[in-house]
Design an enzyme around this catalytic site. Sequence first.
Site, PDB file in Angstrom:
ATOM      1  N   HIS A   6     -11.040  -3.934   2.991  1.00  0.00           N
ATOM      2  CA  HIS A   6     -11.508  -3.913   4.762  1.00  0.00           C
ATOM      3  C   HIS A   6     -11.657  -2.292   5.461  1.00  0.00           C
ATOM      4  O   HIS A   6     -11.988  -1.826   6.059  1.00  0.00           O
ATOM      5  CB  HIS A   6      -9.818  -3.194   5.044  1.00  0.00           C
ATOM      6  CG  HIS A   6      -9.251  -2.093   4.187  1.00  0.00           C
ATOM      7  ND1 HIS A   6      -9.433  -2.279   3.076  1.00  0.00           N
ATOM      8  CD2 HIS A   6      -9.150  -0.878   4.810  1.00  0.00           C
ATOM      9  CE1 HIS A   6      -8.530  -0.665   2.264  1.00  0.00           C
ATOM     10  NE2 HIS A   6      -8.397   0.087   3.416  1.00  0.00           N
ATOM     11  N   ASP A   7     -12.255  -1.641   3.562  1.00  0.00           N
ATOM     12  CA  ASP A   7     -13.141  -0.177   3.957  1.00  0.00           C
ATOM     13  C   ASP A   7     -14.815  -0.722   3.245  1.00  0.00           C
ATOM     14  O   ASP A   7     -15.536   0.078   3.750  1.00  0.00           O
ATOM     15  CB  ASP A   7     -12.707   0.572   2.573  1.00  0.00           C
ATOM     16  CG  ASP A   7     -11.239   1.279   2.985  1.00  0.00           C
ATOM     17  OD1 ASP A   7     -11.283   1.104   4.362  1.00  0.00           O
ATOM     18  OD2 ASP A   7     -10.485   1.742   1.985  1.00  0.00           O
ATOM     19  N   GLU A  12      -6.478   3.793  -6.555  1.00  0.00           N
ATOM     20  CA  GLU A  12      -7.918   3.731  -5.385  1.00  0.00           C
ATOM     21  C   GLU A  12      -8.110   4.562  -5.709  1.00  0.00           C
ATOM     22  O   GLU A  12      -7.406   5.989  -5.450  1.00  0.00           O
ATOM     23  CB  GLU A  12      -7.616   3.419  -3.815  1.00  0.00           C
ATOM     24  CG  GLU A  12      -8.468   3.244  -3.131  1.00  0.00           C
ATOM     25  CD  GLU A  12      -9.146   3.959  -1.971  1.00  0.00           C
ATOM     26  OE1 GLU A  12      -9.860   3.674  -1.272  1.00  0.00           O
ATOM     27  OE2 GLU A  12      -8.366   4.490  -1.668  1.00  0.00           O
ATOM     28  N   ASP A  42       0.556  -0.727   0.151  1.00  0.00           N
ATOM     29  CA  ASP A  42       0.345   0.343   0.310  1.00  0.00           C
ATOM     30  C   ASP A  42       0.891   1.182  -0.109  1.00  0.00           C
ATOM     31  O   ASP A  42       1.689   0.927   0.597  1.00  0.00           O
ATOM     32  CB  ASP A  42      -0.745   0.455   1.201  1.00  0.00           C
ATOM     33  CG  ASP A  42      -2.611   0.512   1.172  1.00  0.00           C
ATOM     34  OD1 ASP A  42      -2.834   1.033   0.223  1.00  0.00           O
ATOM     35  OD2 ASP A  42      -3.354  -0.353   1.029  1.00  0.00           O
ATOM     36  N   ASP A  47      -2.953   4.903  -2.350  1.00  0.00           N
ATOM     37  CA  ASP A  47      -4.350   4.479  -1.524  1.00  0.00           C
ATOM     38  C   ASP A  47      -5.079   6.074  -2.388  1.00  0.00           C
ATOM     39  O   ASP A  47      -4.272   7.351  -2.276  1.00  0.00           O
ATOM     40  CB  ASP A  47      -3.619   5.091   0.088  1.00  0.00           C
ATOM     41  CG  ASP A  47      -4.693   5.106   0.616  1.00  0.00           C
ATOM     42  OD1 ASP A  47      -5.726   4.248   1.002  1.00  0.00           O
ATOM     43  OD2 ASP A  47      -5.276   6.726   1.483  1.00  0.00           O
TER      44      ASP A  47
HETATM   45  C1  NOJ Z   1      -8.643   4.679   1.157  1.00  0.00           C
HETATM   46  C2  NOJ Z   1      -8.587   3.413   2.795  1.00  0.00           C
HETATM   47  O1  NOJ Z   1      -8.844   2.338   1.901  1.00  0.00           O
HETATM   48  C3  NOJ Z   1      -8.724   3.779   4.476  1.00  0.00           C
HETATM   49  O2  NOJ Z   1      -8.760   2.682   5.062  1.00  0.00           O
HETATM   50  C4  NOJ Z   1      -8.696   4.923   4.256  1.00  0.00           C
HETATM   51  O3  NOJ Z   1      -9.152   5.034   5.363  1.00  0.00           O
HETATM   52  C5  NOJ Z   1      -8.054   6.260   3.903  1.00  0.00           C
HETATM   53  N1  NOJ Z   1      -8.094   5.717   2.304  1.00  0.00           N
HETATM   54  C6  NOJ Z   1      -7.887   6.704   4.400  1.00  0.00           C
HETATM   55  O4  NOJ Z   1      -6.224   6.362   4.171  1.00  0.00           O
END
Ligand code: NOJ
Length: 630
Positions: free
Chosen positions: A414-415, A343, A184, A285
């Site tokens: 994970h989100d 992302e 990441d 990210d």
């Molecule tokens: C995306 C990540 O997947 C998430 O877990 C994070 O809280 C935010 N970006 C900020 O880094």
Amino acid sequence: MPEPAPITRRSRVRELYAHPLGRDIVDSLAHQVGRSPRWVDNPLVGALRLGALPRLSGGRLDDAFVDALVGLLAAVPDRPNPGPMPLREAWFKEAVFYQVYPCSFQDSDGDGIGDLRGILSRLDYLKGLGVDALWLSPIYDSPMDDMGYDIRDYRKVLAEFGTLDDLDALIAGLHERGMRLVMDLVVNHSSDEHAWFREALADPDSPYRDYYFLREGEPDTPPNNWRSFFSGPAWRWFPEAGVWGLHLFSSKQMDLNWGSERMRADVVDMVRWWRERGVDGFRLDVINLISKTPGLPDGNETIGALTGFTGLEHYFHGPRLHEHLRQLRAEAFDDPDCVAIGETPAIGAQMGKLMVGDDRGELDMVFNFEHLENPGRTRFDAYRYDLRHLKRYYTRWQADYGDGYWMSLFFDNHDNPRMVSKVDPRSEHRVAVAKLLATVMFTLRGTPFLYQGQELGAVDQRFVALDELRDVESLNLAAELAATGTPPDEVFARVLAGTRDHTRVPMAWDASGGFTTGVPWLAGDGGHAEINVASQEGDAASVLEWHRALIALRRDSPALVYGETLVERSGSRVWRYRRRRGAEEYLVVLNLGDRPARTAPPPAGAELLLASGSGTGSLAPYEARLWRLG
Ligand code: NOJ
């Protein structure tokens, strides 16, 4: 090709639709209301001028909104390449990726927190599943305000996770098994505890001062009206320095200023350092947020009300985004074997093409999120997900992404809560829904990304109280709702619907857990006693073996990787598509609903390879079938 005319208030709706961002906005609105965007082809609609939208919307859109829209479109001069591009074969298109959440995969030392040695000890399991590449969520040194997405030192491993030697051992362990590692890369922001930030704050003349967005001012007046993704204003007041600092995420995640050449050079250095350690790629990210409109002007209130995030138009696709991405590609990962996955929240199909097109020199794939919620819903709404949305979404994207573009395919991470639970929380449908989703992921065109536990059909957790949750986003939202007078049970219900902790609980290796000998850092009961690796391994009817079978099939089938996707006509509750390359062809048939559904039989001579139900006659609820046609 002639230069497209710039968009102004006098431009017409059809010109808006010819613009990549305009088209994404129209497509997304049409998608939200369940309409086809083709109404733009209606000559009367297409001829409308943008300046007339406030009048036609009955006051819902105002002039400031149109100006903001025009400004946004004007800031995107690029167009996706309209011409055919050759299909480029690449390892990352053929690979199956698996996301490991380090805190929760395997603990090796009994402290209740997963670690690198634990991951190393499970590589044979991943290899046996058919995984080719591991995406590791952040393992860097961090105060863990946002579970490692707040990095204190980009070149150090968090002590709880292990050491750099452990990471080297993990890389070697992966490479020995013919697998790769994607790390990441979190460079939209750093922790407020990063040395750069500490120095920037302590000394106005520090060379690090312009690595961040620090603004002098008064404690009651933030520099603009932007909102944070994690509740409240996007600005934090630092009384010790008399400055405001910008943070789009938690108040400990300070946005880095990509306008600073030195900061960019430091990021490039750091990425190269990881590349030299043997890292095979990066998941970048929130990478579309790195370029902000100079001067950080106020966000448009209408856009804020529509999206929930005031200020979004000033950073979701900033003026220098493509330039920064190209610099990263050219200077940090110029090797075509190094994969770069962005992302990219709030980015639609056309804008995505501007980042992943083979002619662009930017990214290889992006994660877009429109498919994860039904139209008009957000993650914090409790509702049953209608799979017809998924069919419409993928039909649109698969048709649109030609040979010069490549998609990622994913449901869990994970989100987000577990997709299986969102589609149908009833336990009697769990296995069928999990198999259906897997079938989609491994038979559409794109690279599949599994998230730990998804291969078991893992479900959401039965959290019973707010104090069981750990995620900063959930806790901030709960505090915000409570502060506006929402009753506690409603606060809990809303947070529970969308909390990221559902997928962050430890991996279930066997009926007793198998994750740690200590006390897990995050509790939760998602039926682990039944849904675990040991109970599914070797059971031909299990979700785990279904994944193994699909992954093995995809590995040997160029048509499932590179073939074209041909969607067949069917009733709305059934999704039928073929994948074809040369003489090799497959047919996939899916029942998107919880009732039996009729569908035409496959062509004569078809060989049934997989069926999650009986495989003949009417489709059982959520049944998935896969045939080889040639
Ligand atoms: C995306 C990540 O997947 C998430 O877990 C994070 O809280 C935010 N970006 C900020 O880094």
